[in-house]
Motif scaffolding. Structure first.
Motif, PDB file in Angstrom:
ATOM      1  N   VAL A 294       0.842  -1.201   0.000  1.00  0.00           N
ATOM      2  CA  VAL A 294       0.000   0.000   0.000  1.00  0.00           C
ATOM      3  C   VAL A 294       0.875   1.248   0.000  1.00  0.00           C
ATOM      4  CG1 VAL A 294      -1.687   1.321   1.321  1.00  0.00           C
ATOM      5  CG2 VAL A 294      -1.975  -1.142   1.060  1.00  0.00           C
ATOM      6  N   LEU A 295       1.913   1.259   0.813  1.00  0.00           N
ATOM      7  CA  LEU A 295       2.801   2.416   0.879  1.00  0.00           C
ATOM      8  C   LEU A 295       3.468   2.676  -0.470  1.00  0.00           C
ATOM      9  CD1 LEU A 295       4.142   4.644   2.538  1.00  0.00           C
ATOM     10  CD2 LEU A 295       5.913   2.983   3.160  1.00  0.00           C
ATOM     11  N   LEU A 296       3.962   1.636  -1.114  1.00  0.00           N
ATOM     12  CA  LEU A 296       4.585   1.789  -2.427  1.00  0.00           C
ATOM     13  C   LEU A 296       3.571   2.316  -3.439  1.00  0.00           C
ATOM     14  CD1 LEU A 296       6.958   1.496  -4.337  1.00  0.00           C
ATOM     15  CD2 LEU A 296       6.274  -0.882  -4.700  1.00  0.00           C
ATOM     16  N   ALA A 297       2.381   1.761  -3.426  1.00  0.00           N
ATOM     17  CA  ALA A 297       1.343   2.223  -4.348  1.00  0.00           C
ATOM     18  C   ALA A 297       0.982   3.688  -4.075  1.00  0.00           C
ATOM     19  CB  ALA A 297       0.102   1.341  -4.234  1.00  0.00           C
ATOM     20  N   MET A 298       0.914   4.066  -2.795  1.00  0.00           N
ATOM     21  CA  MET A 298       0.599   5.454  -2.451  1.00  0.00           C
ATOM     22  C   MET A 298       1.707   6.400  -2.917  1.00  0.00           C
ATOM     23  SD  MET A 298      -1.116   5.205   1.310  1.00  0.00           S
ATOM     24  CE  MET A 298      -1.720   6.881   1.355  1.00  0.00           C
ATOM     25  N   LEU A 299       2.949   6.003  -2.732  1.00  0.00           N
ATOM     26  CA  LEU A 299       4.062   6.849  -3.167  1.00  0.00           C
ATOM     27  C   LEU A 299       4.066   7.034  -4.678  1.00  0.00           C
ATOM     28  CD1 LEU A 299       6.904   5.597  -0.798  1.00  0.00           C
ATOM     29  CD2 LEU A 299       5.678   7.785  -0.706  1.00  0.00           C
ATOM     30  N   LEU A 300       3.820   5.951  -5.399  1.00  0.00           N
ATOM     31  CA  LEU A 300       3.754   6.058  -6.858  1.00  0.00           C
ATOM     32  C   LEU A 300       2.574   6.928  -7.299  1.00  0.00           C
ATOM     33  CD1 LEU A 300       4.654   2.413  -7.906  1.00  0.00           C
ATOM     34  CD2 LEU A 300       5.965   4.481  -8.383  1.00  0.00           C
ATOM     35  N   ALA A 301       1.431   6.740  -6.666  1.00  0.00           N
ATOM     36  CA  ALA A 301       0.254   7.546  -6.999  1.00  0.00           C
ATOM     37  C   ALA A 301       0.509   9.020  -6.693  1.00  0.00           C
ATOM     38  CB  ALA A 301      -0.966   7.038  -6.225  1.00  0.00           C
ATOM     39  N   LEU A 302       1.136   9.303  -5.552  1.00  0.00           N
ATOM     40  CA  LEU A 302       1.476  10.688  -5.213  1.00  0.00           C
ATOM     41  C   LEU A 302       2.436  11.292  -6.232  1.00  0.00           C
ATOM     42  CD1 LEU A 302       1.940  10.627  -1.348  1.00  0.00           C
ATOM     43  CD2 LEU A 302       0.371  12.068  -2.633  1.00  0.00           C
ATOM     44  N   PHE A 303       3.437  10.527  -6.616  1.00  0.00           N
ATOM     45  CA  PHE A 303       4.409  11.012  -7.585  1.00  0.00           C
ATOM     46  C   PHE A 303       3.726  11.385  -8.903  1.00  0.00           C
ATOM     47  CE2 PHE A 303       7.142  10.174 -11.229  1.00  0.00           C
ATOM     48  CZ  PHE A 303       8.177  11.066 -10.990  1.00  0.00           C
ATOM     49  N   TYR A 304       2.926  10.480  -9.446  1.00  0.00           N
ATOM     50  CA  TYR A 304       2.295  10.754 -10.735  1.00  0.00           C
ATOM     51  C   TYR A 304       1.212  11.827 -10.624  1.00  0.00           C
ATOM     52  CZ  TYR A 304       4.950   7.197 -13.066  1.00  0.00           C
ATOM     53  OH  TYR A 304       5.990   6.494 -13.605  1.00  0.00           O
ATOM     54  N   THR A 305       0.512  11.881  -9.503  1.00  0.00           N
ATOM     55  CA  THR A 305      -0.482  12.931  -9.306  1.00  0.00           C
ATOM     56  C   THR A 305       0.192  14.297  -9.305  1.00  0.00           C
ATOM     57  OG1 THR A 305      -1.929  11.451  -8.067  1.00  0.00           O
ATOM     58  CG2 THR A 305      -2.256  13.800  -7.732  1.00  0.00           C
ATOM     59  N   ALA A 306       1.312  14.399  -8.613  1.00  0.00           N
ATOM     60  CA  ALA A 306       2.030  15.681  -8.565  1.00  0.00           C
ATOM     61  C   ALA A 306       2.701  15.997  -9.896  1.00  0.00           C
ATOM     62  CB  ALA A 306       3.060  15.645  -7.442  1.00  0.00           C
ATOM     63  N   ALA A 307       3.278  14.984 -10.542  1.00  0.00           N
ATOM     64  CA  ALA A 307       3.993  15.215 -11.796  1.00  0.00           C
ATOM     65  C   ALA A 307       3.071  15.705 -12.910  1.00  0.00           C
ATOM     66  CB  ALA A 307       4.701  13.935 -12.230  1.00  0.00           C
ATOM     67  N   PHE A 308       1.856  15.208 -12.942  1.00  0.00           N
ATOM     68  CA  PHE A 308       0.932  15.577 -14.015  1.00  0.00           C
ATOM     69  C   PHE A 308      -0.068  16.656 -13.590  1.00  0.00           C
ATOM     70  CE2 PHE A 308       2.447  11.433 -15.454  1.00  0.00           C
ATOM     71  CZ  PHE A 308       2.809  11.765 -16.750  1.00  0.00           C
ATOM     72  N   MET A 309       0.182  17.309 -12.460  1.00  0.00           N
ATOM     73  CA  MET A 309      -0.745  18.323 -11.955  1.00  0.00           C
ATOM     74  C   MET A 309      -0.984  19.455 -12.960  1.00  0.00           C
ATOM     75  SD  MET A 309      -0.823  20.441  -8.357  1.00  0.00           S
ATOM     76  CE  MET A 309       0.698  19.736  -7.930  1.00  0.00           C
TER      77      MET A 309
END
Length: 126
Positions: free
Chosen positions: A72-87
C-alpha cells in the motif's frame, strides 16, 4: 467564492474526480477548486481518490500485515508522484473542459508575479 455558489453533491464530486464535467452553474466552484487557495492540496487529494480501491485490494492480499502495508505504501508513493507530476496538465485539461482558460492562475499568484516582474524591470532596465 460566495456562499451562494453551488457546490457539487457527493455523486457529482466523485464524477468530477473521475473526469466528468460539472454543470455550468458550478463554474465558479471549479475555478476556485483549481486555482484558489490550497488548490494543490485539493488536487493531490482528488488525485488519490481513484486509487483508494487499489489500496484496499492490496490490504486484502494474503500474507503478513507488514508486507501488505508495504504494498500500500509503495502504491501510495507512486500515486502521489504521478499525481504531482501531471498536476499542471490535469489542471489545464479540467479548466478547458469547463470552458475556462487553460492557463488560468490564482489571482494572488498573478498579482505577486506582476509585482516581481515590475521590481525586476525597475532594478534591471534595458
Amino acid at each position: 467564492m460566495s456562499r451562494k455558489t453551488p457546490r457539487p453533491n457527493p455523486i457529482q464530486w466523485i464524477g468530477y474526480v473521475f473526469g466528468r464535467r460539472l454543470p455550468d452553474s458550478m463554474i465558479d466552484w471549479v475555478r476556485n477548486d483549481l486555482t484558489g487557495k490550497h488548490a494543490t492540496a485539493r488536487h493531490i487529494l482528488r488525485g488519490m481518490v481513484p486509487f483508494t480501491p487499489l489500496f484496499v485490494v492490496f490490504l486484502l492480499f494474503p500474507g503478513e500485515l507488514w508486507l501488505r502495508g508495504a504494498m500500500v505504501l509503495l502504491a501510495m508513493l507512486l500515486a502521489l508522484f504521478y499525481t504531482a507530476a501531471f498536476m499542471p496538465m490535469n489542471r489545464a485539461h479540467r479548466l478547458a473542459e469547463h470552458g475556462l482558460p487553460a492557463d488560468l492562475e490564482n489571482p494572488e499568484r498573478m498579482r505577486r508575479r506582476a509585482l516581481e516582474r515590475a521590481r525586476y524591470a525597475a532594478q534591471h532596465p534595458h
